[in-house]
Scaffold this motif. Structure first.
Motif, PDB file in Angstrom:
ATOM      1  N   TYR A 159       7.604 -14.855   8.028  1.00 51.43           N
ATOM      2  CA  TYR A 159       8.064 -14.847   9.408  1.00 51.43           C
ATOM      3  C   TYR A 159       7.590 -13.577  10.102  1.00 51.43           C
ATOM      4  CZ  TYR A 159      11.101 -18.046   6.962  1.00 51.43           C
ATOM      5  OH  TYR A 159      11.559 -19.059   6.162  1.00 51.43           O
ATOM      6  N   VAL A 160       7.293 -13.711  11.405  1.00 48.04           N
ATOM      7  CA  VAL A 160       6.950 -12.552  12.229  1.00 48.04           C
ATOM      8  C   VAL A 160       7.961 -12.482  13.362  1.00 48.04           C
ATOM      9  CG1 VAL A 160       5.232 -11.460  13.723  1.00 48.04           C
ATOM     10  CG2 VAL A 160       4.481 -12.743  11.696  1.00 48.04           C
ATOM     11  N   TYR A 161       8.534 -11.288  13.538  1.00 50.49           N
ATOM     12  CA  TYR A 161       9.509 -11.050  14.600  1.00 50.49           C
ATOM     13  C   TYR A 161       8.945 -10.032  15.585  1.00 50.49           C
ATOM     14  CZ  TYR A 161      12.762 -13.657  11.770  1.00 50.49           C
ATOM     15  OH  TYR A 161      13.367 -14.656  11.051  1.00 50.49           O
ATOM     16  N   ARG A 162       9.073 -10.369  16.868  1.00 43.52           N
ATOM     17  CA  ARG A 162       8.572  -9.532  17.955  1.00 43.52           C
ATOM     18  C   ARG A 162       9.758  -9.060  18.792  1.00 43.52           C
ATOM     19  NH1 ARG A 162       6.130 -10.263  23.444  1.00 43.52           N
ATOM     20  NH2 ARG A 162       4.245  -8.980  23.428  1.00 43.52           N
ATOM     21  N   ALA A 163       9.742  -7.796  19.171  1.00 39.31           N
ATOM     22  CA  ALA A 163      10.818  -7.250  19.994  1.00 39.31           C
ATOM     23  C   ALA A 163      10.806  -7.913  21.362  1.00 39.31           C
ATOM     24  CB  ALA A 163      10.662  -5.747  20.139  1.00 39.31           C
ATOM     25  N   ASP A 164      11.977  -8.362  21.806  1.00 35.75           N
ATOM     26  CA  ASP A 164      12.128  -9.000  23.108  1.00 35.75           C
ATOM     27  C   ASP A 164      13.445  -8.505  23.693  1.00 35.75           C
ATOM     28  OD1 ASP A 164      11.886 -10.619  25.339  1.00 35.75           O
ATOM     29  OD2 ASP A 164      12.609 -12.418  24.311  1.00 35.75           O
ATOM     30  N   GLY A 165      13.347  -7.566  24.612  1.00 36.40           N
ATOM     31  CA  GLY A 165      14.570  -6.926  25.114  1.00 36.40           C
ATOM     32  C   GLY A 165      15.149  -6.071  24.008  1.00 36.40           C
ATOM     33  N   GLY A 166      16.418  -6.249  23.699  1.00 33.79           N
ATOM     34  CA  GLY A 166      17.037  -5.474  22.637  1.00 33.79           C
ATOM     35  C   GLY A 166      17.131  -6.216  21.322  1.00 33.79           C
ATOM     36  N   LYS A 167      16.473  -7.379  21.225  1.00 32.93           N
ATOM     37  CA  LYS A 167      16.564  -8.160  19.988  1.00 32.93           C
ATOM     38  C   LYS A 167      15.174  -8.564  19.530  1.00 32.93           C
ATOM     39  CE  LYS A 167      17.436 -12.283  22.727  1.00 32.93           C
ATOM     40  NZ  LYS A 167      16.837 -13.517  22.372  1.00 32.93           N
ATOM     41  N   TYR A 168      15.124  -9.155  18.348  1.00 36.11           N
ATOM     42  CA  TYR A 168      13.846  -9.614  17.810  1.00 36.11           C
ATOM     43  C   TYR A 168      13.792 -11.134  17.846  1.00 36.11           C
ATOM     44  CZ  TYR A 168      12.094  -5.131  16.293  1.00 36.11           C
ATOM     45  OH  TYR A 168      11.591  -3.859  16.286  1.00 36.11           O
ATOM     46  N   GLU A 169      12.629 -11.664  18.254  1.00 38.94           N
ATOM     47  CA  GLU A 169      12.411 -13.095  18.379  1.00 38.94           C
ATOM     48  C   GLU A 169      11.393 -13.553  17.328  1.00 38.94           C
ATOM     49  OE1 GLU A 169      10.430 -16.218  21.587  1.00 38.94           O
ATOM     50  OE2 GLU A 169      10.337 -14.065  21.964  1.00 38.94           O
ATOM     51  N   ASN A 170      11.663 -14.683  16.684  1.00 32.32           N
ATOM     52  CA  ASN A 170      10.743 -15.270  15.713  1.00 32.32           C
ATOM     53  C   ASN A 170       9.563 -15.870  16.476  1.00 32.32           C
ATOM     54  OD1 ASN A 170       9.382 -17.120  14.018  1.00 32.32           O
ATOM     55  ND2 ASN A 170      11.207 -17.508  12.821  1.00 32.32           N
ATOM     56  N   VAL A 171       8.355 -15.331  16.238  1.00 30.97           N
ATOM     57  CA  VAL A 171       7.158 -15.837  16.919  1.00 30.97           C
ATOM     58  C   VAL A 171       6.185 -16.509  15.957  1.00 30.97           C
ATOM     59  CG1 VAL A 171       7.313 -14.275  18.900  1.00 30.97           C
ATOM     60  CG2 VAL A 171       6.059 -13.550  16.842  1.00 30.97           C
ATOM     61  N   PHE A 172       6.508 -16.491  14.654  1.00 28.26           N
ATOM     62  CA  PHE A 172       5.674 -17.167  13.664  1.00 28.26           C
ATOM     63  C   PHE A 172       6.512 -17.439  12.425  1.00 28.26           C
ATOM     64  CE2 PHE A 172       3.073 -17.259   9.874  1.00 28.26           C
ATOM     65  CZ  PHE A 172       2.022 -18.087  10.229  1.00 28.26           C
ATOM     66  N   SER A 173       6.352 -18.631  11.872  1.00 23.73           N
ATOM     67  CA  SER A 173       6.986 -18.919  10.588  1.00 23.73           C
ATOM     68  C   SER A 173       6.146 -19.922   9.825  1.00 23.73           C
ATOM     69  CB  SER A 173       8.414 -19.425  10.770  1.00 23.73           C
ATOM     70  OG  SER A 173       8.432 -20.593  11.538  1.00 23.73           O
ATOM     71  N   ASP A 174       6.122 -19.755   8.517  1.00 27.80           N
ATOM     72  CA  ASP A 174       5.450 -20.682   7.612  1.00 27.80           C
ATOM     73  C   ASP A 174       6.364 -20.817   6.408  1.00 27.80           C
ATOM     74  OD1 ASP A 174       3.877 -22.016   5.686  1.00 27.80           O
ATOM     75  OD2 ASP A 174       2.034 -21.096   6.430  1.00 27.80           O
ATOM     76  N   GLU A 175       6.860 -22.014   6.188  1.00 26.38           N
ATOM     77  CA  GLU A 175       7.777 -22.270   5.076  1.00 26.38           C
ATOM     78  C   GLU A 175       7.187 -23.256   4.080  1.00 26.38           C
ATOM     79  OE1 GLU A 175      11.413 -23.408   7.123  1.00 26.38           O
ATOM     80  OE2 GLU A 175      12.075 -21.315   7.168  1.00 26.38           O
TER      81      GLU A 175
END
Length: 150
Positions: free
Chosen positions: A62-78
């Motif tokens: 998973y890749v998390y990108r900062a968005d405001g004061g939180k982190y958003e999942n911008v990529f996932s491979d399961e």
């Protein structure tokens, strides 16, 4: 940053990954975390790989990108086994490839997929497939890799 909390609180992460994400020993969770810039954000991005306790194979990346004061999942491979890392600003995902009769310890080959952030999402830039040799202990090297550029 708490990578386990990030995974557990992420609605994009499958229930199976969340259910199986437990400490292997004591309080040590089977996660591998790296920080770097892969989305062009001024704040570092977080790459989290969830591994299995038994054999340390990648269960999800998973890749998390900062968005405001939180982190958003911008990529996932399961689709295991999978492992993601940052390489010179690109996201590089390695996936072991298994044939029907391959043992878990002996995959037939691997795919290495390079993704680049386009401002909104990751897009595939390159894919390299390598076949492993059947010969063990001093046998020939893997067959030459083939590359497909997008």
């Amino acid at each position: 940053m708490d990578p386990v909390g990030l995974i557990m609180g992420d609605p994009k992460v499958s229930a199976e990954i969340k259910r199986e994400l437990k400490p292997c020993t004591g309080k040590e969770y089977p996660v591998d975390v790296s920080y770097g810039r892969v989305t062009g954000s001024p704040v570092v991005d977080i790459v989290v790989n969830v591994l299995s306790c038994a054999d340390a194979l990648g269960r999800g990346s998973y890749v998390y990108r900062a968005d405001g004061g939180k982190y958003e999942n911008v990529f996932s491979d399961e689709q295991p086994p999978v492992y993601a890392e940052i390489d010179r600003g690109d996201l590089v995902v390695t996936k072991q490839v298994y044939g029907k009769s391959d043992a878990l310890a002996y995959p037939s080959g691997e795919d290495v997929i390079t993704y680049r952030w386009d401002g909104e999402k990751f897009t595939e830039q390159d894919r390299v497939h390598s076949e492993y040799s059947n010969v063990v202990d001093g046998g020939p090297l893997p067959a030459p890799a083939t590359s497909q550029k997008n």
